[in-house]
Design a protein around this motif. Structure first.
Motif, PDB file in Angstrom:
ATOM      1  N   ASP A  10       0.819  -1.210   0.000  1.00 15.77           N
ATOM      2  CA  ASP A  10       0.000   0.000   0.000  1.00 15.77           C
ATOM      3  C   ASP A  10       0.856   1.264   0.000  1.00 15.77           C
ATOM      4  O   ASP A  10       0.601   2.199  -0.760  1.00 15.77           O
ATOM      5  CB  ASP A  10      -0.945  -0.009   1.200  1.00 15.77           C
ATOM      6  N   ARG A  11       1.883   1.294   0.818  1.00 14.92           N
ATOM      7  CA  ARG A  11       2.784   2.462   0.867  1.00 14.92           C
ATOM      8  C   ARG A  11       3.498   2.665  -0.471  1.00 14.92           C
ATOM      9  O   ARG A  11       3.633   3.793  -0.949  1.00 14.92           O
ATOM     10  CB  ARG A  11       3.794   2.311   1.982  1.00 14.92           C
ATOM     11  N   LEU A  12       3.957   1.570  -1.065  1.00 14.23           N
ATOM     12  CA  LEU A  12       4.635   1.681  -2.359  1.00 14.23           C
ATOM     13  C   LEU A  12       3.663   2.111  -3.457  1.00 14.23           C
ATOM     14  O   LEU A  12       4.043   2.861  -4.360  1.00 14.23           O
ATOM     15  CB  LEU A  12       5.324   0.365  -2.718  1.00 14.23           C
ATOM     16  N   LEU A  13       2.420   1.652  -3.386  1.00 14.49           N
ATOM     17  CA  LEU A  13       1.406   2.102  -4.352  1.00 14.49           C
ATOM     18  C   LEU A  13       1.196   3.605  -4.248  1.00 14.49           C
ATOM     19  O   LEU A  13       1.073   4.294  -5.266  1.00 14.49           O
ATOM     20  CB  LEU A  13       0.072   1.388  -4.120  1.00 14.49           C
ATOM     21  N   GLN A  14       1.134   4.114  -3.026  1.00 16.62           N
ATOM     22  CA  GLN A  14       0.967   5.552  -2.823  1.00 16.62           C
ATOM     23  C   GLN A  14       2.133   6.327  -3.432  1.00 16.62           C
ATOM     24  O   GLN A  14       1.940   7.338  -4.110  1.00 16.62           O
ATOM     25  CB  GLN A  14       0.824   5.873  -1.341  1.00 16.62           C
ATOM     26  N   LYS A  15       3.349   5.844  -3.194  1.00 17.87           N
ATOM     27  CA  LYS A  15       4.533   6.501  -3.761  1.00 17.87           C
ATOM     28  C   LYS A  15       4.518   6.414  -5.287  1.00 17.87           C
ATOM     29  O   LYS A  15       4.796   7.390  -5.981  1.00 17.87           O
ATOM     30  CB  LYS A  15       5.818   5.852  -3.237  1.00 17.87           C
ATOM     31  N   PHE A  16       4.185   5.223  -5.800  1.00 19.88           N
ATOM     32  CA  PHE A  16       4.139   5.013  -7.247  1.00 19.88           C
ATOM     33  C   PHE A  16       3.116   5.939  -7.894  1.00 19.88           C
ATOM     34  O   PHE A  16       3.391   6.592  -8.897  1.00 19.88           O
ATOM     35  CB  PHE A  16       3.813   3.550  -7.550  1.00 19.88           C
ATOM     36  N   ASN A  17       1.932   6.019  -7.318  1.00 17.41           N
ATOM     37  CA  ASN A  17       0.878   6.868  -7.870  1.00 17.41           C
ATOM     38  C   ASN A  17       1.184   8.349  -7.720  1.00 17.41           C
ATOM     39  O   ASN A  17       0.617   9.172  -8.432  1.00 17.41           O
ATOM     40  CB  ASN A  17      -0.480   6.517  -7.251  1.00 17.41           C
ATOM     41  N   ALA A  18       2.110   8.684  -6.812  1.00 16.99           N
ATOM     42  CA  ALA A  18       2.542  10.070  -6.644  1.00 16.99           C
ATOM     43  C   ALA A  18       3.671  10.426  -7.614  1.00 16.99           C
ATOM     44  O   ALA A  18       4.150  11.557  -7.623  1.00 16.99           O
ATOM     45  CB  ALA A  18       2.979  10.308  -5.211  1.00 16.99           C
ATOM     46  N   GLY A  19       4.092   9.446  -8.420  1.00 15.24           N
ATOM     47  CA  GLY A  19       5.100   9.727  -9.442  1.00 15.24           C
ATOM     48  C   GLY A  19       6.483   9.180  -9.164  1.00 15.24           C
ATOM     49  O   GLY A  19       7.415   9.450  -9.926  1.00 15.24           O
ATOM     50  N   ASP A  20       6.664   8.409  -8.114  1.00 14.75           N
ATOM     51  CA  ASP A  20       7.960   7.823  -7.797  1.00 14.75           C
ATOM     52  C   ASP A  20       8.164   6.579  -8.669  1.00 14.75           C
ATOM     53  O   ASP A  20       7.643   5.506  -8.377  1.00 14.75           O
ATOM     54  CB  ASP A  20       8.015   7.454  -6.316  1.00 14.75           C
ATOM     55  N   ALA A  21       8.929   6.734  -9.741  1.00 13.73           N
ATOM     56  CA  ALA A  21       9.123   5.646 -10.703  1.00 13.73           C
ATOM     57  C   ALA A  21       9.840   4.452 -10.083  1.00 13.73           C
ATOM     58  O   ALA A  21       9.586   3.310 -10.457  1.00 13.73           O
ATOM     59  CB  ALA A  21       9.902   6.153 -11.913  1.00 13.73           C
ATOM     60  N   ALA A  22      10.729   4.685  -9.137  1.00  8.34           N
ATOM     61  CA  ALA A  22      11.464   3.592  -8.492  1.00  8.34           C
ATOM     62  C   ALA A  22      10.533   2.708  -7.670  1.00  8.34           C
ATOM     63  O   ALA A  22      10.837   1.536  -7.428  1.00  8.34           O
ATOM     64  CB  ALA A  22      12.576   4.151  -7.618  1.00  8.34           C
ATOM     65  N   ALA A  23       9.409   3.233  -7.257  1.00 10.13           N
ATOM     66  CA  ALA A  23       8.474   2.460  -6.440  1.00 10.13           C
ATOM     67  C   ALA A  23       7.852   1.311  -7.232  1.00 10.13           C
ATOM     68  O   ALA A  23       7.436   0.314  -6.644  1.00 10.13           O
ATOM     69  CB  ALA A  23       7.382   3.370  -5.896  1.00 10.13           C
ATOM     70  N   LYS A  24       7.819   1.426  -8.566  1.00  8.90           N
ATOM     71  CA  LYS A  24       7.219   0.370  -9.387  1.00  8.90           C
ATOM     72  C   LYS A  24       7.965  -0.950  -9.213  1.00  8.90           C
ATOM     73  O   LYS A  24       7.353  -1.986  -8.963  1.00  8.90           O
ATOM     74  CB  LYS A  24       7.187   0.776 -10.864  1.00  8.90           C
ATOM     75  N   THR A  25       9.261  -0.929  -9.327  1.00 10.27           N
ATOM     76  CA  THR A  25      10.051  -2.148  -9.169  1.00 10.27           C
ATOM     77  C   THR A  25       9.979  -2.648  -7.732  1.00 10.27           C
ATOM     78  O   THR A  25       9.820  -3.843  -7.491  1.00 10.27           O
ATOM     79  CB  THR A  25      11.515  -1.905  -9.585  1.00 10.27           C
ATOM     80  N   GLY A  26      10.055  -1.739  -6.784  1.00  7.89           N
ATOM     81  CA  GLY A  26       9.944  -2.117  -5.378  1.00  7.89           C
ATOM     82  C   GLY A  26       8.615  -2.759  -5.062  1.00  7.89           C
ATOM     83  O   GLY A  26       8.536  -3.709  -4.287  1.00  7.89           O
ATOM     84  N   LEU A  27       7.572  -2.267  -5.683  1.00  7.16           N
ATOM     85  CA  LEU A  27       6.227  -2.785  -5.497  1.00  7.16           C
ATOM     86  C   LEU A  27       6.146  -4.259  -5.881  1.00  7.16           C
ATOM     87  O   LEU A  27       5.645  -5.098  -5.120  1.00  7.16           O
ATOM     88  CB  LEU A  27       5.276  -1.953  -6.358  1.00  7.16           C
ATOM     89  N   ILE A  28       6.660  -4.590  -7.035  1.00  5.49           N
ATOM     90  CA  ILE A  28       6.618  -5.971  -7.508  1.00  5.49           C
ATOM     91  C   ILE A  28       7.542  -6.857  -6.671  1.00  5.49           C
ATOM     92  O   ILE A  28       7.198  -7.997  -6.357  1.00  5.49           O
ATOM     93  CB  ILE A  28       6.965  -6.050  -9.014  1.00  5.49           C
ATOM     94  N   GLU A  29       8.685  -6.329  -6.279  1.00  5.27           N
ATOM     95  CA  GLU A  29       9.622  -7.112  -5.468  1.00  5.27           C
ATOM     96  C   GLU A  29       9.033  -7.438  -4.093  1.00  5.27           C
ATOM     97  O   GLU A  29       9.167  -8.552  -3.612  1.00  5.27           O
ATOM     98  CB  GLU A  29      10.954  -6.374  -5.309  1.00  5.27           C
ATOM     99  N   VAL A  30       8.368  -6.463  -3.473  1.00  6.06           N
ATOM    100  CA  VAL A  30       7.761  -6.690  -2.161  1.00  6.06           C
ATOM    101  C   VAL A  30       6.647  -7.729  -2.266  1.00  6.06           C
ATOM    102  O   VAL A  30       6.463  -8.560  -1.379  1.00  6.06           O
ATOM    103  CB  VAL A  30       7.229  -5.359  -1.571  1.00  6.06           C
ATOM    104  N   ALA A  31       5.923  -7.697  -3.370  1.00  7.82           N
ATOM    105  CA  ALA A  31       4.791  -8.608  -3.568  1.00  7.82           C
ATOM    106  C   ALA A  31       5.204  -9.961  -4.143  1.00  7.82           C
ATOM    107  O   ALA A  31       4.357 -10.825  -4.334  1.00  7.82           O
ATOM    108  CB  ALA A  31       3.770  -7.945  -4.486  1.00  7.82           C
ATOM    109  N   LYS A  32       6.482 -10.179  -4.399  1.00  9.62           N
ATOM    110  CA  LYS A  32       6.943 -11.373  -5.110  1.00  9.62           C
ATOM    111  C   LYS A  32       6.425 -12.678  -4.511  1.00  9.62           C
ATOM    112  O   LYS A  32       5.920 -13.534  -5.236  1.00  9.62           O
ATOM    113  CB  LYS A  32       8.469 -11.414  -5.176  1.00  9.62           C
ATOM    114  N   ASP A  33       6.532 -12.851  -3.205  1.00  6.92           N
ATOM    115  CA  ASP A  33       6.080 -14.102  -2.585  1.00  6.92           C
ATOM    116  C   ASP A  33       4.587 -14.316  -2.802  1.00  6.92           C
ATOM    117  O   ASP A  33       4.144 -15.418  -3.126  1.00  6.92           O
ATOM    118  CB  ASP A  33       6.404 -14.119  -1.094  1.00  6.92           C
TER     119      ASP A  33
END
Length: 95
Positions: A10-33
């Motif tokens: 959820d936090r990474l989605l907020q950052k991603f939707n606010a324009g933080d491009a690096a959050a996209k990769t982090g988002l998928i990595e956190v959700a990997k499992d």
């Protein structure tokens, strides 16, 4: 105490939707499992032509599709993000 995966996503989605491009990769990595579990569950419902040992390969292809889909779709919640991931997993299986 570590935070739950849902809160981190959820936090990474907020950052991603606010324009933080690096959050996209982090988002998928956190959700990997979770995405690997989702891939395995979806794969189990497909015809026998697919084996459970295909899970990692299907996940890798779906990862790339999800990464690309996030350029156009901006999920607003963890549920929407996981729904998008499930859609990309199914698309990978259909191809």
């Amino acid at each position: 105490m570590s935070e739950s995966t849902t809160i981190l996503i959820d936090r990474l989605l907020q950052k991603f939707n606010a324009g933080d491009a690096a959050a996209k990769t982090g988002l998928i990595e956190v959700a990997k499992d979770r995405l690997l579990i989702l891939t395995s569950r979806i794969l189990s419902g497909y015809p026998r032509g697919r084996q459970h040992d295909d899970t990692e390969g299907i996940f890798n292809e779906s990862y790339l599709r999800l990464h690309t889909a996030l350029d156009e779709v901006k999920p607003q919640s963890v549920r929407q993000f996981m729904g998008l991931a499930a859609l990309e997993i199914r698309r990978t299986l259909l191809d």
